[in-house]
Design a protein around this motif. Structure first.
Motif, PDB file in Angstrom:
ATOM      1  N   ILE A 131       6.782  -6.861  -4.076  1.00  0.00           N
ATOM      2  CA  ILE A 131       7.842  -7.405  -3.221  1.00  0.00           C
ATOM      3  C   ILE A 131       8.642  -6.270  -2.598  1.00  0.00           C
ATOM      4  CG2 ILE A 131       9.932  -8.793  -3.187  1.00  0.00           C
ATOM      5  CD1 ILE A 131       8.680 -10.478  -5.449  1.00  0.00           C
ATOM      6  N   SER A 132       8.928  -5.266  -3.444  1.00  0.00           N
ATOM      7  CA  SER A 132       9.687  -4.113  -2.930  1.00  0.00           C
ATOM      8  C   SER A 132       8.909  -3.382  -1.835  1.00  0.00           C
ATOM      9  CB  SER A 132      10.020  -3.145  -4.078  1.00  0.00           C
ATOM     10  OG  SER A 132      10.794  -3.799  -5.063  1.00  0.00           O
ATOM     11  N   LEU A 154       6.642  -4.737   0.099  1.00  0.00           N
ATOM     12  CA  LEU A 154       6.644  -5.564   1.299  1.00  0.00           C
ATOM     13  C   LEU A 154       7.953  -5.398   2.067  1.00  0.00           C
ATOM     14  CD1 LEU A 154       5.293  -7.689   3.048  1.00  0.00           C
ATOM     15  CD2 LEU A 154       6.279  -9.455   1.562  1.00  0.00           C
ATOM     16  N   VAL A 155       9.068  -5.454   1.303  1.00  0.00           N
ATOM     17  CA  VAL A 155      10.365  -5.241   1.939  1.00  0.00           C
ATOM     18  C   VAL A 155      10.424  -3.849   2.553  1.00  0.00           C
ATOM     19  CG1 VAL A 155      12.863  -5.085   1.540  1.00  0.00           C
ATOM     20  CG2 VAL A 155      11.532  -6.905   0.444  1.00  0.00           C
ATOM     21  N   LEU A 156       9.903  -2.863   1.768  1.00  0.00           N
ATOM     22  CA  LEU A 156       9.899  -1.492   2.260  1.00  0.00           C
ATOM     23  C   LEU A 156       9.053  -1.372   3.514  1.00  0.00           C
ATOM     24  CD1 LEU A 156      10.602   1.506   1.903  1.00  0.00           C
ATOM     25  CD2 LEU A 156       8.582   1.710   0.421  1.00  0.00           C
ATOM     26  N   LEU A 194       8.430  -3.752   5.707  1.00  0.00           N
ATOM     27  CA  LEU A 194       9.161  -4.333   6.829  1.00  0.00           C
ATOM     28  C   LEU A 194      10.259  -3.392   7.307  1.00  0.00           C
ATOM     29  CD1 LEU A 194       9.477  -8.051   5.591  1.00  0.00           C
ATOM     30  CD2 LEU A 194       7.917  -7.114   7.333  1.00  0.00           C
ATOM     31  N   VAL A 195      10.992  -2.842   6.321  1.00  0.00           N
ATOM     32  CA  VAL A 195      12.027  -1.874   6.689  1.00  0.00           C
ATOM     33  C   VAL A 195      11.394  -0.675   7.385  1.00  0.00           C
ATOM     34  CG1 VAL A 195      13.771  -0.295   5.786  1.00  0.00           C
ATOM     35  CG2 VAL A 195      13.587  -2.606   4.854  1.00  0.00           C
TER      36      VAL A 195
END
Length: 605
Positions: A178-179, A181-183, A185-186
């Motif tokens: 999840i991190s 994926l967030v990373l 996107l960021v």
């Protein structure tokens, strides 16, 4: 979004993704290793604790252990396993299993070849991770040698399922996924922002550079940045400034050159070494009857209607040396031109072609012809009275005339011819003075009515001899600005001519009127009309030429020199006016003089 920005964004995203994934893998491995190491440490401590607290029973010094030993250690292993939530195994020095918390030790193989036992026998502590087919899961095995006096000398092995560790690792991977994926996107947003920050100014610089390449030298980058891209933008702006200045200098020089070429009083025709026309100025266009647009870049043979000229141009290109010639062009009127050809060589003696200078010398030749005619006319006009004076004087000196009345007649002829000669010389000198502008005009206000009254008085006697009526219609309060002596000379010539060429009993009329021109300038028109013999139409265009006479016999009888109207024309021009003539044979002639009411100041030169 531009392809380069897309590629750069993808590269940055991939780079950040790889770095993030590598970091996640590293962290996951570290997480798993640290958990397993912690388990190992705990299991070693538990083994050491058992070594000091467990009630070991002797297995005997030799031979196979008894059933009681197997039962005792298996039971104890089962109890300890329940307490520690692990599998406990007691193993003798030779690898025989004497107790296990989850299996029958009789059915278990000798464990001396197990990895953890071998490691424990050599290093004091051994561990191994392997799949347990019995439990269908990965197990961590930790073994350590234990010696309790003469009672027990072997190994205690603890094993624990790694399911909890794997669950923790899976949870960690979930969190890290999840991190990541967030990373990602960021990273995508950051990469886009970074790519935009890099590519937008580069795209702007590219657009400006393309505009400059299309000769739009007013384009500027104007980036307010302090990095290398900002320096690049400033360099391009400085380059554009320099190009714009250089282009302005080039354009100014080109405009000056074009102005010089366009306003030259001579023609210029440049033909390159291939025989193509490179330059034609305005005067050459007029002389040759062509346009620069149609001729430039094409062969000089396009001037085929001027055959002799094209031959001369070809000869100059072939000889590569200076040429000079005069030719007559018909377009449609004959025009005499002078052509000078100059070869063009560069510093390294490379032949560039020929530069032809074209001068229209028609007027020069016409003036030369007029000068020759003038000299001939002057000689002829001077010869006639001189011959008459000489002839009659010789007759008198020879004594051939005894009659006093005849002698007086001869003397009168001599006197009249000398007067005619004097007038002729005076008119020639006057015309020369006017043409050379050695006698400047003195403008002053003139009251026209009394001015023409004095002219009437001067010519009354000549008009009275021929019974000619003179009328002068001049407004009483009309004034104008002119040179009074020169103005008198103009109208004495015109009115005396009208009297001389009007038959007895005729009429001469002067009328004066004021008129406003189209540009708002106030002007005065003078009309001198007579009822004389008139002038044929074929002679009208030439009557202002020097020594031109319509009726030469009549002119000699009237005492005219043939210069009066030429003097009138020059004096009217000096007063910034015009003189025209209208005439019908046997009806009369009208001369119209158009003069400004006020004279403009001559500019200082």
């Amino acid at each position: 979004m531009k392809p380069f920005r897309i590629r750069l964004t993808l590269i940055l995203m991939i780079l950040l993704g790889v770095l993030g994934l590598a970091a996640a893998l590293t962290m996951g491995q570290i997480f798993k290793s640290s958990h397993i190491q912690t388990l190992e440490d705990n299991m070693v401590r538990e083994i050491r604790l058992l070594e000091t607290t467990f009630d070991f029973r002797s297995t005997g010094t030799s031979g196979k252990p008894s059933e009681d030993i197997f039962k005792y250690y298996s039971q104890e292993a089962h109890e300890i396993g329940n307490l520690t939530d692990s599998r406990v195994t007691f193993i003798e020095k030779d690898g025989t299993v004497i107790g296990d918390s989850e299996s029958d030790p009789h059915a278990m193989n000798n464990h001396m070849d197990r990895e953890e036992i071998r490691a424990a026998s050599t290093t004091g502590v051994g561990s191994a991770i392997r799949y347990s087919a019995t439990l269908d899961k990965n197990m961590l095995y930790v073994a350590a040698p234990v010696q309790a006096g003469n009672v027990f000398n072997g190994y205690i092995r603890l094993s624990m399922s790694l399911e909890a560790v794997e669950i923790g690792v899976r949870n960690a991977w979930t969190v890290m996924g999840i991190s990541l994926l967030v990373l990602f996107l960021v990273a995508a947003v950051v990469s886009y922002r970074v790519a935009s920050g890099l590519t937008k100014p580069l795209e702007h610089i590219t657009v400006v550079a393309n505009r400059i390449s299309r000769l739009d030298y007013g384009a500027r980058v104007k980036l307010e940045r302090r990095d290398e891209i900002g320096e690049l933008g400033k360099a391009i702006d400085n380059m554009a400034d320099s190009l714009e200045k250089q282009l302005k200098i080039i354009r100014d020089n080109e405009d000056l050159l074009q102005s010089v070429l366009a306003n030259m009083t001579g023609g210029m025709l440049m033909v390159n070494s291939l025989g193509n026309v490179a330059l034609v100025n305005r005067f050459a266009e007029e002389v040759l009857g062509v346009t620069s647009k149609r001729l430039t870049g094409k062969s000089y043979h396009e001037l085929k209607r001027h055959y002799e000229l094209t031959k001369l141009l070809g000869e100059g290109l072939r000889r590569k040396e200076r040429i000079h010639d005069e030719q007559t062009l018909y377009d449609p009127e004959p025009r005499l031109i002078q052509i000078d050809g100059v070869p063009m060589f560069e510093d390294d003696d490379t032949y560039r072609g020929m530069l032809f200078l074209i001068q229209d010398i028609s007027n020069i030749r016409r003036l030369e012809r007029m000068r020759s005619e003038f000299v001939a006319n002057v000689s002829h006009e001077l010869k006639t009275p001189i011959a008459a004076v000489k002839g009659f004087a010789e007759t008198l000196l020879g004594g051939g005339v005894q009659d006093e009345q005849t002698s007086r007649a001869f003397l009168q002829i001599i006197y009249d011819e000398s007067e005619r000669l004097n007038r002729l010389i005076g008119d020639i000198l006057e015309l020369s003075k006017i043409e050379s502008k050695r006698s400047p005009l003195n403008f002053s206000p003139i009251h026209l009515q009394p001015f023409f009254d004095t002219i009437r008085e001067m010519l009354n006697s000549s008009a009275a001899k021929k019974n000619i009526t003179m009328e002068m219609n001049v407004p009483e309060e009309m004034f104008m600005e002119a040179d009074e002596d020169r103005l008198r000379q103009i109208f004495v010539n015109l009115i005396s001519n009208a009297v001389n060429y009007t038959q007895d009993g005729g009429k001469v009329r002067l009328t004066v009127e004021e008129k406003v021109s189209e540009n708002g300038e106030e002007r005065i028109l003078f009309h001198v009309r007579d009822t004389g013999m008139g002038i044929p139409k074929k002679d009208l265009p030439r009557i202002f030429e020097r020594f031109y006479r319509v009726d030469k016999a009549r002119s000699r009888i009237s005492g005219g020199t043939g210069l009066g109207l030429s003097i009138v024309k020059h004096l009217v021009d000096l007063h910034h006016g015009t003189v025209t003539v209208e005439s019908e044979v046997n009806i009369g002639t009208t001369f119209t003089v158009n003069l400004p009411l006020l004279q403009e100041d001559e500019p200082d030169i």
